[in-house]
Scaffold this motif. Structure first.
Motif, PDB file in Angstrom:
ATOM      1  N   ALA A   1      27.930  35.627 -14.217  1.00  0.00           N
ATOM      2  CA  ALA A   1      25.925  36.111 -14.553  1.00  0.00           C
ATOM      3  C   ALA A   1      26.546  37.123 -15.646  1.00  0.00           C
ATOM      4  CB  ALA A   1      25.652  37.402 -13.209  1.00  0.00           C
ATOM      5  N   SER A   2      25.641  36.768 -16.147  1.00  0.00           N
ATOM      6  CA  SER A   2      25.663  36.927 -17.914  1.00  0.00           C
ATOM      7  C   SER A   2      24.776  38.337 -17.883  1.00  0.00           C
ATOM      8  CB  SER A   2      24.633  36.432 -18.937  1.00  0.00           C
ATOM      9  OG  SER A   2      23.841  36.087 -18.886  1.00  0.00           O
ATOM     10  N   ASN A   3      24.148  38.604 -17.182  1.00  0.00           N
ATOM     11  CA  ASN A   3      22.440  40.142 -16.679  1.00  0.00           C
ATOM     12  C   ASN A   3      22.598  40.809 -14.801  1.00  0.00           C
ATOM     13  OD1 ASN A   3      20.371  38.854 -15.169  1.00  0.00           O
ATOM     14  ND2 ASN A   3      20.351  37.362 -17.382  1.00  0.00           N
ATOM     15  N   GLY A   4      22.044  41.599 -15.132  1.00  0.00           N
ATOM     16  CA  GLY A   4      21.702  42.619 -13.811  1.00  0.00           C
ATOM     17  C   GLY A   4      21.219  41.662 -12.968  1.00  0.00           C
ATOM     18  N   ILE A   5      20.046  41.328 -13.279  1.00  0.00           N
ATOM     19  CA  ILE A   5      18.967  40.591 -12.606  1.00  0.00           C
ATOM     20  C   ILE A   5      19.346  39.087 -11.795  1.00  0.00           C
ATOM     21  CG2 ILE A   5      16.871  39.044 -11.921  1.00  0.00           C
ATOM     22  CD1 ILE A   5      16.240  42.425 -13.196  1.00  0.00           C
ATOM     23  N   GLU A   6      20.224  38.256 -12.855  1.00  0.00           N
ATOM     24  CA  GLU A   6      21.277  37.092 -12.505  1.00  0.00           C
ATOM     25  C   GLU A   6      21.753  37.671 -11.309  1.00  0.00           C
ATOM     26  OE1 GLU A   6      23.231  33.347 -14.350  1.00  0.00           O
ATOM     27  OE2 GLU A   6      22.755  35.267 -15.595  1.00  0.00           O
ATOM     28  N   ALA A   7      22.726  38.910 -11.671  1.00  0.00           N
ATOM     29  CA  ALA A   7      23.514  39.487 -10.631  1.00  0.00           C
ATOM     30  C   ALA A   7      23.311  39.355  -8.905  1.00  0.00           C
ATOM     31  CB  ALA A   7      24.783  40.502 -11.149  1.00  0.00           C
ATOM     32  N   LEU A   8      22.511  40.508  -8.895  1.00  0.00           N
ATOM     33  CA  LEU A   8      21.721  40.826  -7.756  1.00  0.00           C
ATOM     34  C   LEU A   8      21.048  39.483  -7.169  1.00  0.00           C
ATOM     35  CD1 LEU A   8      19.393  43.681  -8.960  1.00  0.00           C
ATOM     36  CD2 LEU A   8      21.409  43.740  -7.375  1.00  0.00           C
ATOM     37  N   ARG A   9      20.311  38.086  -8.306  1.00  0.00           N
ATOM     38  CA  ARG A   9      20.398  36.822  -7.050  1.00  0.00           C
ATOM     39  C   ARG A   9      21.248  36.519  -7.056  1.00  0.00           C
ATOM     40  NH1 ARG A   9      20.160  32.124  -9.324  1.00  0.00           N
ATOM     41  NH2 ARG A   9      20.593  32.512 -11.339  1.00  0.00           N
ATOM     42  N   LYS A  10      22.573  36.458  -7.380  1.00  0.00           N
ATOM     43  CA  LYS A  10      23.801  35.386  -7.298  1.00  0.00           C
ATOM     44  C   LYS A  10      24.581  36.320  -5.637  1.00  0.00           C
ATOM     45  CE  LYS A  10      24.473  32.432 -10.904  1.00  0.00           C
ATOM     46  NZ  LYS A  10      25.529  32.512 -12.310  1.00  0.00           N
ATOM     47  N   ILE A  11      24.749  37.435  -5.982  1.00  0.00           N
ATOM     48  CA  ILE A  11      25.214  38.896  -4.613  1.00  0.00           C
ATOM     49  C   ILE A  11      24.805  38.137  -3.055  1.00  0.00           C
ATOM     50  CG2 ILE A  11      25.033  40.438  -3.858  1.00  0.00           C
ATOM     51  CD1 ILE A  11      26.331  42.255  -6.873  1.00  0.00           C
ATOM     52  N   LYS A  12      23.093  38.391  -3.383  1.00  0.00           N
ATOM     53  CA  LYS A  12      22.390  37.424  -2.272  1.00  0.00           C
ATOM     54  C   LYS A  12      22.747  36.072  -1.877  1.00  0.00           C
ATOM     55  CE  LYS A  12      18.653  40.841  -2.452  1.00  0.00           C
ATOM     56  NZ  LYS A  12      17.298  41.242  -2.650  1.00  0.00           N
ATOM     57  N   GLU A  13      22.639  35.098  -3.094  1.00  0.00           N
ATOM     58  CA  GLU A  13      22.451  33.558  -2.423  1.00  0.00           C
ATOM     59  C   GLU A  13      23.919  33.412  -2.337  1.00  0.00           C
ATOM     60  OE1 GLU A  13      20.743  31.691  -5.932  1.00  0.00           O
ATOM     61  OE2 GLU A  13      18.811  32.699  -5.675  1.00  0.00           O
ATOM     62  N   ASP A  14      24.897  34.180  -3.246  1.00  0.00           N
ATOM     63  CA  ASP A  14      26.396  32.965  -3.109  1.00  0.00           C
ATOM     64  C   ASP A  14      27.478  34.276  -1.993  1.00  0.00           C
ATOM     65  OD1 ASP A  14      25.865  31.632  -4.800  1.00  0.00           O
ATOM     66  OD2 ASP A  14      26.196  32.773  -6.517  1.00  0.00           O
ATOM     67  N   HIS A  15      26.897  35.468  -1.921  1.00  0.00           N
ATOM     68  CA  HIS A  15      27.737  36.677  -0.704  1.00  0.00           C
ATOM     69  C   HIS A  15      29.197  36.182  -1.410  1.00  0.00           C
ATOM     70  CE1 HIS A  15      24.559  36.480   2.101  1.00  0.00           C
ATOM     71  NE2 HIS A  15      24.385  35.136   1.782  1.00  0.00           N
ATOM     72  N   PRO A  16      29.904  36.748  -2.404  1.00  0.00           N
ATOM     73  CA  PRO A  16      30.798  36.839  -3.383  1.00  0.00           C
ATOM     74  C   PRO A  16      32.519  38.294  -2.116  1.00  0.00           C
ATOM     75  CG  PRO A  16      29.640  37.961  -4.593  1.00  0.00           C
ATOM     76  CD  PRO A  16      28.695  37.136  -3.546  1.00  0.00           C
ATOM     77  N   ASP A  17      33.118  37.396  -2.359  1.00  0.00           N
ATOM     78  CA  ASP A  17      33.987  38.467  -1.788  1.00  0.00           C
ATOM     79  C   ASP A  17      34.955  39.845  -2.636  1.00  0.00           C
ATOM     80  OD1 ASP A  17      34.504  36.818   0.279  1.00  0.00           O
ATOM     81  OD2 ASP A  17      35.391  35.158  -0.776  1.00  0.00           O
ATOM     82  N   ILE A  18      34.143  39.389  -3.961  1.00  0.00           N
ATOM     83  CA  ILE A  18      34.661  41.143  -4.458  1.00  0.00           C
ATOM     84  C   ILE A  18      33.853  40.675  -5.893  1.00  0.00           C
ATOM     85  CG2 ILE A  18      36.087  39.656  -6.263  1.00  0.00           C
ATOM     86  CD1 ILE A  18      37.677  42.744  -5.975  1.00  0.00           C
ATOM     87  N   ILE A  19      33.227  41.336  -6.133  1.00  0.00           N
ATOM     88  CA  ILE A  19      32.393  41.976  -7.780  1.00  0.00           C
ATOM     89  C   ILE A  19      32.823  42.222  -9.244  1.00  0.00           C
ATOM     90  CG2 ILE A  19      30.030  42.145  -8.970  1.00  0.00           C
ATOM     91  CD1 ILE A  19      29.287  42.461  -6.202  1.00  0.00           C
ATOM     92  N   ILE A  20      33.541  41.691  -9.825  1.00  0.00           N
ATOM     93  CA  ILE A  20      33.859  42.582 -11.715  1.00  0.00           C
ATOM     94  C   ILE A  20      31.802  42.344 -12.371  1.00  0.00           C
ATOM     95  CG2 ILE A  20      35.128  41.801 -13.476  1.00  0.00           C
ATOM     96  CD1 ILE A  20      36.794  41.632 -10.495  1.00  0.00           C
TER      97      ILE A  20
ATOM     98  N   SER B   1      21.400  48.470 -16.090  1.00  0.00           N
ATOM     99  CA  SER B   1      22.819  48.652 -16.145  1.00  0.00           C
ATOM    100  C   SER B   1      23.493  48.126 -14.668  1.00  0.00           C
ATOM    101  CB  SER B   1      22.868  50.506 -16.397  1.00  0.00           C
ATOM    102  OG  SER B   1      22.796  51.100 -15.084  1.00  0.00           O
ATOM    103  N   GLY B   2      24.718  48.558 -15.321  1.00  0.00           N
ATOM    104  CA  GLY B   2      26.012  47.872 -14.043  1.00  0.00           C
ATOM    105  C   GLY B   2      25.465  48.790 -13.276  1.00  0.00           C
ATOM    106  N   GLU B   3      25.319  49.976 -13.124  1.00  0.00           N
ATOM    107  CA  GLU B   3      25.166  51.318 -12.435  1.00  0.00           C
ATOM    108  C   GLU B   3      24.320  50.813 -11.643  1.00  0.00           C
ATOM    109  OE1 GLU B   3      26.756  54.370 -16.156  1.00  0.00           O
ATOM    110  OE2 GLU B   3      26.034  52.055 -15.689  1.00  0.00           O
ATOM    111  N   GLU B   4      22.913  50.500 -11.743  1.00  0.00           N
ATOM    112  CA  GLU B   4      21.703  49.872 -11.130  1.00  0.00           C
ATOM    113  C   GLU B   4      21.921  49.266 -10.125  1.00  0.00           C
ATOM    114  OE1 GLU B   4      17.560  50.516  -9.978  1.00  0.00           O
ATOM    115  OE2 GLU B   4      19.464  51.690 -10.772  1.00  0.00           O
ATOM    116  N   VAL B   5      22.835  47.679 -10.432  1.00  0.00           N
ATOM    117  CA  VAL B   5      23.134  47.029  -9.810  1.00  0.00           C
ATOM    118  C   VAL B   5      23.984  47.453  -8.892  1.00  0.00           C
ATOM    119  CG1 VAL B   5      25.212  45.044 -10.281  1.00  0.00           C
ATOM    120  CG2 VAL B   5      23.049  45.050 -11.855  1.00  0.00           C
TER     121      VAL B   5
END
Length: 237
Positions: A31-50, A59-63
């Motif tokens: 993901a290249s931005n925060g909104i995309e990251a939040l969507r993929k967290i909900k959809e893909d359920h990653p085991d860890i996030i960088i 901001s990353g803090e808000e994510v």
């Protein structure tokens, strides 16, 4: 297969980490931005996030803060900020670790593996044990023992203790703890400062001296953390 979500607006960093992660056999989500990251967290359920802190939209803090409302997925922050206050703030809002830019991809691999080992051990546990067995929480029976004696904890006290003890050293704000209790379905009434009352009552039950606690520690201006020393993990059960 381990799924890793990498969030950064620099294509070069995404490409380098992707190449290294592929060698480890991990599934890569980018993901290249925060909104995309939040969507993929909900959809893909990653085991860890960088997670990079400096993103173009939010901001990353808000994510991190928004993710912590929904999940305890491990988060490693990438940051160009190196001051002690910045790094402490990252941990306070829910990050499990941080890496300062510029960094070695091999360092990221080592940090990821260390966190995954810890998470996998926690997942195998049905008991939390600290200080050579002095304090134990049975996660199946939802019972807590201190010095071999069963404690009489309220549901909120039990959830607060287990939340803090599951991640020793992690700082939780009052709002973090309030949200965690609500996520677990408990009825809670009042302003977040009411957490202080529950912490005070919990300390009376688990501490030898509530004025000098060894388990439920106050981090002034930030919140609370668990100070017990975890016993060796028994993975035989």
């Amino acid at each position: 297969m381990t799924k890793i979500l990498t969030v950064d607006d620099e294509d070069m960093i995404l490409e380098v980490l992707e190449a290294y992660f592929e060698k480890e056999g991990w599934e890569i989500i980018l993901a290249s931005n925060g909104i995309e990251a939040l969507r993929k967290i909900k959809e893909d359920h990653p085991d860890i996030i960088i997670l990079d802190l400096m993103l173009p939209d939010i901001s990353g803090e808000e994510v991190c803060r928004l993710t912590r409302k929904e999940s305890d997925v491990p988060i490693i922050m990438l940051t160009a900020k190196s001051s002690e206050d910045d790094l402490i703030n990252g941990i306070v809002i829910g990050a499990d670790d941080y890496i300062t830019k510029p960094f070695s991809p091999r360092e990221v691999i080592i940090r990821v593996k260390a966190i995954l080992r810890r998470v996998n051990k926690l997942a195998q546990r049905n008991e939390l044990s600290f200080n050579n067995g002095n304090l134990k929480a049975d996660l199946i029976k939802k019972e807590v023992e201190l010095g071999g004696q069963l404690l009489s904890l309220t549901p909120i006290e039990y959830k607060l203790l287990v939340t803090l003890a599951s991640y020793p050293g992690r700082v939780y704000s009052r709002l973090d703890l309030l949200e965690k209790i609500q996520e677990d379905g408990a009825f809670f009434e009042g302003y977040e400062r009411s957490i202080d009352t529950h912490i005070k009552n919990l300390r009376k039950k688990v501490e030898k001296d509530s004025r000098q606690p060894e388990y439920i520690l106050t981090v002034f201006g930030m919140g609370y953390k668990f100070g017990g020393t975890p016993d060796a993990v028994d993975t035989s059960f």
